[in-house]
Write an enzyme that holds these catalytic residues in place. Structure first.
Site, short mmCIF file in Angstrom:
data_model
loop_
_atom_site.label_atom_id
_atom_site.label_comp_id
_atom_site.label_asym_id
_atom_site.label_seq_id
_atom_site.Cartn_x
_atom_site.Cartn_y
_atom_site.Cartn_z
N LYS A 16 0.83 -1.22 0.00
CA LYS A 16 0.00 0.00 0.00
C LYS A 16 0.85 1.26 0.00
CE LYS A 16 -1.95 -1.47 3.75
NZ LYS A 16 -1.40 -2.82 3.80
N GLY A 40 4.13 -0.91 8.65
CA GLY A 40 5.43 -0.51 8.13
C GLY A 40 5.28 -0.30 6.63
N HIS A 41 5.21 0.96 6.21
CA HIS A 41 5.01 1.25 4.79
C HIS A 41 6.35 1.62 4.14
CE1 HIS A 41 0.48 2.07 5.57
NE2 HIS A 41 0.79 0.81 5.59
N GLN A 219 -2.33 -2.35 7.48
CA GLN A 219 -2.65 -3.80 7.57
C GLN A 219 -3.56 -4.19 6.40
OE1 GLN A 219 -3.22 -2.03 10.89
NE2 GLN A 219 -1.04 -2.21 11.03
P1 IMP Z 1 -0.95 -6.29 16.29
O1 IMP Z 1 -1.58 -5.38 15.29
O2 IMP Z 1 0.45 -5.91 16.63
O3 IMP Z 1 -1.81 -6.46 17.51
O4 IMP Z 1 -0.86 -7.76 15.64
C1 IMP Z 1 -2.01 -8.52 15.30
C2 IMP Z 1 -1.79 -9.30 14.02
O5 IMP Z 1 -1.72 -8.39 12.92
C3 IMP Z 1 -0.49 -10.09 13.96
O6 IMP Z 1 -0.71 -11.27 13.21
C4 IMP Z 1 0.47 -9.18 13.22
O7 IMP Z 1 1.50 -9.90 12.58
C5 IMP Z 1 -0.50 -8.57 12.22
N1 IMP Z 1 -0.06 -7.25 11.74
C6 IMP Z 1 -0.10 -6.07 12.41
N2 IMP Z 1 0.37 -5.08 11.65
C7 IMP Z 1 0.73 -5.64 10.47
C8 IMP Z 1 1.25 -5.11 9.26
O8 IMP Z 1 1.48 -3.92 9.10
N3 IMP Z 1 1.45 -6.01 8.27
C9 IMP Z 1 1.17 -7.33 8.38
N4 IMP Z 1 0.67 -7.86 9.50
C10 IMP Z 1 0.44 -7.03 10.54
#
Ligand code: IMP
Length: 420
Positions: A16, A40-41, A219
């Site tokens: 994205k 992380g973009h 996400q």
């Molecule tokens: P949290 O957002 O840190 O609570 O993580 C919840 C889930 O979302 C986990 O499976 C993370 O690996 C996933 N996740 C959170 N942010 C990202 C992202 O930017 N890219 C891919 N997966 C994400």
């Protein structure tokens, strides 16, 4: 000028950042609507790599205004780091960055709580450890600290005591000194207050003046707290609807929803992933696609394209157009599979189980495509793509019933095909 939402259609990391950067050229304002520093973009500008976690990637275009909306959870130290990193590389944010007063603050101990929660769980979610879950739970328990609260010592003090008494009562925290915490939060006032605005008013007034807004999602749809693979999800509304609730703009303001997807699938963290490849092919995808988390560095799980989850994602977002990323990563595969249905409870189906967690019981039904075995890297015209690559793309377009607008053939801004 259109107002567009850019949303991820898989489990995040679709690319994205690049699409937002590309479309920012034609927008006046870029607004981030949910998530936090878990995102992380990654964007490449003139060969230079930028990784942004909180500030919208539109900031890399000199004249764009960027807004962090109320739906975002904001970690002040991370924000500071990002502003300093940008300044050190010649990108000034002053006058261009705005923060919605209602954005909630990720507190220093939220990371500790995130880890505590993970350790407590039998089956771990595999969070990014950035304190995102605890920050949103504070918000929805209605005791959270918002950016605007940093301006008021009394309010801060009251809220900090409330949060600490609640967390301590549950035995979740090592002893935290409330006075020290209030002082730390107060120290952010000077740095954050110049950026604070009424984000909803700012955006609505801009839209009235016919300014064009690009809403940047973080996400992906399958991580959405309501429509994703719950509980293996992130605690925010990653889908297009989140752009409205996360910024305070009404649905009629939106002209277009652009769904971003990779030409294959990846996932970080735990949870079901029917088309996952755990052998050599998966390794090759990971290596070629450089599939390592931009935030945590974790190796991403990789697999073939899954049109069943994508159909669901297109539907819940009201997707108007597709952006297909990383097509070039498939260049060397002699055969490429696309999952067109599942075998679930002894039956073939192209719909999802009622409980998305039962995706773990779904066996993918594949259609095999002959690979194109030639480089698509950097191609900028659709007609120049190998016929087999066009066939692959046509299947995606036809099955999802959504036209492809952009195709990415490399990380650089220029390595992009504009199809329509
Ligand atoms: P949290 O957002 O840190 O609570 O993580 C919840 C889930 O979302 C986990 O499976 C993370 O690996 C996933 N996740 C959170 N942010 C990202 C992202 O930017 N890219 C891919 N997966 C994400």
């Amino acid at each position: 000028m259109p107002n567009r939402i850019v949303v991820g259609l898989q489990w995040g990391d679709e690319g994205k950042g690049k699409i937002v950067d590309f479309l920012s050229q034609k927008a006046d304002i870029v607004a981030r609507y949910q998530g936090g520093a878990n995102a992380g973009h990654t964007v490449y500008v003139n060969g230079e790599k930028f990784v942004l976690h909180l500030i919208p990637s539109g900031i890399l275009h000199p004249k764009k205004i960027c807004l962090i909306g109320s739906g975002v959870v904001l970690e002040p130290e991370e924000l500071k780091r990002e502003i300093e990193m940008l300044a050190a590389r010649g990108v000034k944010v002053e006058g261009r960055l705005k923060i919605s007063a209602g954005a909630h603050i990720v507190l220093p101990f939220h990371r500790e709580l995130d880890l505590w929660e993970e350790a407590r769980r039998g089956e771990k979610i595999g969070t990014t450890g950035r304190g995102i879950g605890p920050a949103y739970s504070e918000k929805y328990a209605r005791r959270g600290i918002r950016a605007v609260d940093l301006l008021s010592p009394e309010k801060l003090s009251r809220k900090v005591n409330d949060i600490l008494s609640c967390r301590n009562h549950a035995g979740q925290l090592s002893k935290i000194d409330p006075i020290g915490l209030v002082q730390q939060l107060r120290s952010y006032e000077k740095f954050i207050s110049p950026y604070l605005v009424d984000g909803s008013r700012f955006l609505n007034e801009a839209i009235k003046k016919r300014k064009s807004v690009l809403f940047e999602g973080a996400q992906g749809s399958l991580l959405d707290v309501d429509f994703g693979t719950y509980p293996y999800a992130t605690p925010s509304h990653t889908i297009a609807g989140g752009a409205l609730t996360g910024t305070g703009v009404g649905p009629k303001a939106i002209d277009e929803v652009i769904g971003v997807m990779k030409a294959y699938t990846t996932r970080v963290g735990n949870g079901p992933f029917p088309t996952e490849l755990t052998g050599l092919e998966g390794e090759l995808l990971r290596k070629t696609g450089e599939e390592f988390g931009a935030t945590t560095g974790r190796p991403r799980r990789t697999g073939w394209l899954d049109l069943v989850i994508l159909k669901h994602a297109c539907r819940i977002n009201g997707t108007d157009k597709l952006a297909i990323m990383k097509l070039d990563v498939l260049d060397n595969f002699p055969e490429i599979e696309i999952c067109v249905a599942y075998e679930y409870k002894g039956k073939k189906t192209d719909e999802l189980p009622l409980d998305l967690c039962e995706l773990s019981e779904c066996k993918p039904v594949y259609k095999t495509y002959t690979g194109w075995k030639s480089s698509t890297r950097g191609i900028t015209r659709f007609a120049k793509l190998p016929p087999n690559a066009r066939k692959y793309l046509a299947t995606i377009e036809k099955t999802l019933g959504v036209p492809i607008s952009l195709i990415s053939t490399g990380p650089e801004r220029e390595a992009t095909i504009v199809k329509r």
